[in-house]
Design an enzyme around this catalytic site. Structure first.
Site, PDB file in Angstrom:
ATOM      1  N   GLY A  63       0.763  -1.236  -0.093  1.00 14.52           N
ATOM      2  CA  GLY A  63      -0.197   0.028  -0.155  1.00 14.52           C
ATOM      3  C   GLY A  63       0.790   1.396   0.031  1.00 14.52           C
ATOM      4  O   GLY A  63       2.123   1.371  -0.562  1.00 14.52           O
ATOM      5  N   CYS A  64       0.395   2.293   0.580  1.00 11.05           N
ATOM      6  CA  CYS A  64       1.223   3.421   0.612  1.00 11.05           C
ATOM      7  C   CYS A  64       2.342   3.465   1.142  1.00 11.05           C
ATOM      8  O   CYS A  64       2.736   2.897   2.279  1.00 11.05           O
ATOM      9  CB  CYS A  64       0.472   4.639   1.472  1.00 11.05           C
ATOM     10  SG  CYS A  64       1.255   6.235   1.987  1.00 11.05           S
ATOM     11  N   TYR A  65       3.551   3.679   0.397  1.00 15.84           N
ATOM     12  CA  TYR A  65       4.793   3.432   0.829  1.00 15.84           C
ATOM     13  C   TYR A  65       5.251   4.273   2.182  1.00 15.84           C
ATOM     14  O   TYR A  65       6.248   4.015   2.808  1.00 15.84           O
ATOM     15  CB  TYR A  65       5.946   3.557  -0.279  1.00 15.84           C
ATOM     16  CG  TYR A  65       6.001   4.744  -1.144  1.00 15.84           C
ATOM     17  CD1 TYR A  65       5.457   5.965  -0.634  1.00 15.84           C
ATOM     18  CD2 TYR A  65       6.596   4.682  -2.444  1.00 15.84           C
ATOM     19  CE1 TYR A  65       5.541   7.300  -1.296  1.00 15.84           C
ATOM     20  CE2 TYR A  65       6.604   5.797  -3.041  1.00 15.84           C
ATOM     21  CZ  TYR A  65       5.927   7.378  -2.653  1.00 15.84           C
ATOM     22  OH  TYR A  65       6.226   8.243  -3.650  1.00 15.84           O
TER      23      TYR A  65
END
Length: 239
Positions: free
Chosen positions: A66-68
């Site tokens: 997901g969002c890094y």
């Protein structure tokens, strides 16, 4: 936001751009999470992506969850709580199948048109942790059953993927995935949305670092956006 139900197939899937966090200030204001960062510097040894690139290491691992921003925090800060000093450096960026565009921009990847996944690349000290430890940690803070979505973020760029750097890493990553699937099936892990672990285990390709302002973002902005959370803890019946 666009939602995708097709399986993760990194060489071929393309998606329409989900409207997600292109403006840092808007994201920080509306999606802030005061528990996402820290009130002190993270225990890693680099200060920039250039320094990360130059640092040597006896172990490298790459994960998409997901969002890094959150993925990096869960390795640089949280994993080091469990195994102090094991993760020596982290960097966020993009990895895609062979033949995809070199050095894609953040906006291009967010459009879903390039085939890249947001990833965190981890350098670690193999005397202090194993690759299996890193893979096991990976499943504790995101949902590997929601295909190409983590919370508010939807699209193949947010896929759950372990990018393996050699045959031994592939063997380990597949084994940990199978272990997690078995525990989900047995009802011992209940923190996921579904019952099928859909994490991809694919060969690593070129890692393209994101811009400097994305690196260690949640260290710089402790109240910034993070949709990751503890899903379960290893130990007891979960082993």
């Amino acid at each position: 936001r666009t939602r995708h139900s097709a399986p993760f197939v990194i060489p071929t899937i393309r998606c329409r751009a989900p409207q997600r966090r292109l403006a840092h200030t808007r994201r920080h204001r509306y999606m802030g999470n005061t528990q996402s960062g820290a009130d002190r510097k993270w225990p890693v040894k680099h200060t920039s992506k250039a320094q990360f690139k130059e640092m040597g290491s006896d172990g490298v691992a790459t994960f998409g969850a997901g969002c890094y921003w959150g993925t990096e925090k869960w390795y640089a800060k949280d994993f080091n709580k469990e195994k102090p000093g094991a993760v020596t450096a982290t960097a966020v960026g993009f990895m895609g199948p062979p033949g995809t565009k070199a050095n894609p921009s953040y906006r291009e990847v967010c459009s879903g048109s390039t085939g890249h996944v947001e990833v965190c690349q981890v350098k670690y000290d193999s005397k202090l942790c194993t690759y299996e430890d890193l893979c096991s940690h990976f499943y504790t803070f995101h949902d590997p059953t929601t295909m190409n979505r983590q919370g508010n973020d939807s699209g193949t760029q947010y896929a759950s993927v372990v990018f393996v750097h050699d045959a031994e890493q592939r063997k380990t990553a597949e084994a940990v995935k199978a272990k997690v699937q078995g525990l989900v099936t047995a009802g011992k892990i209940t923190g996921f949305s579904d019952k099928t672990v859909s994490t991809g285990v694919v060969d690593a390709t070129t890692f393209y670092s994101a811009d400097e302002d994305h690196q260690k973002y949640l260290e710089k902005n402790p109240g910034g956006y993070c949709n990751h959370r503890r899903r379960f803890t290893w130990g007891g019946d979960v082993k």
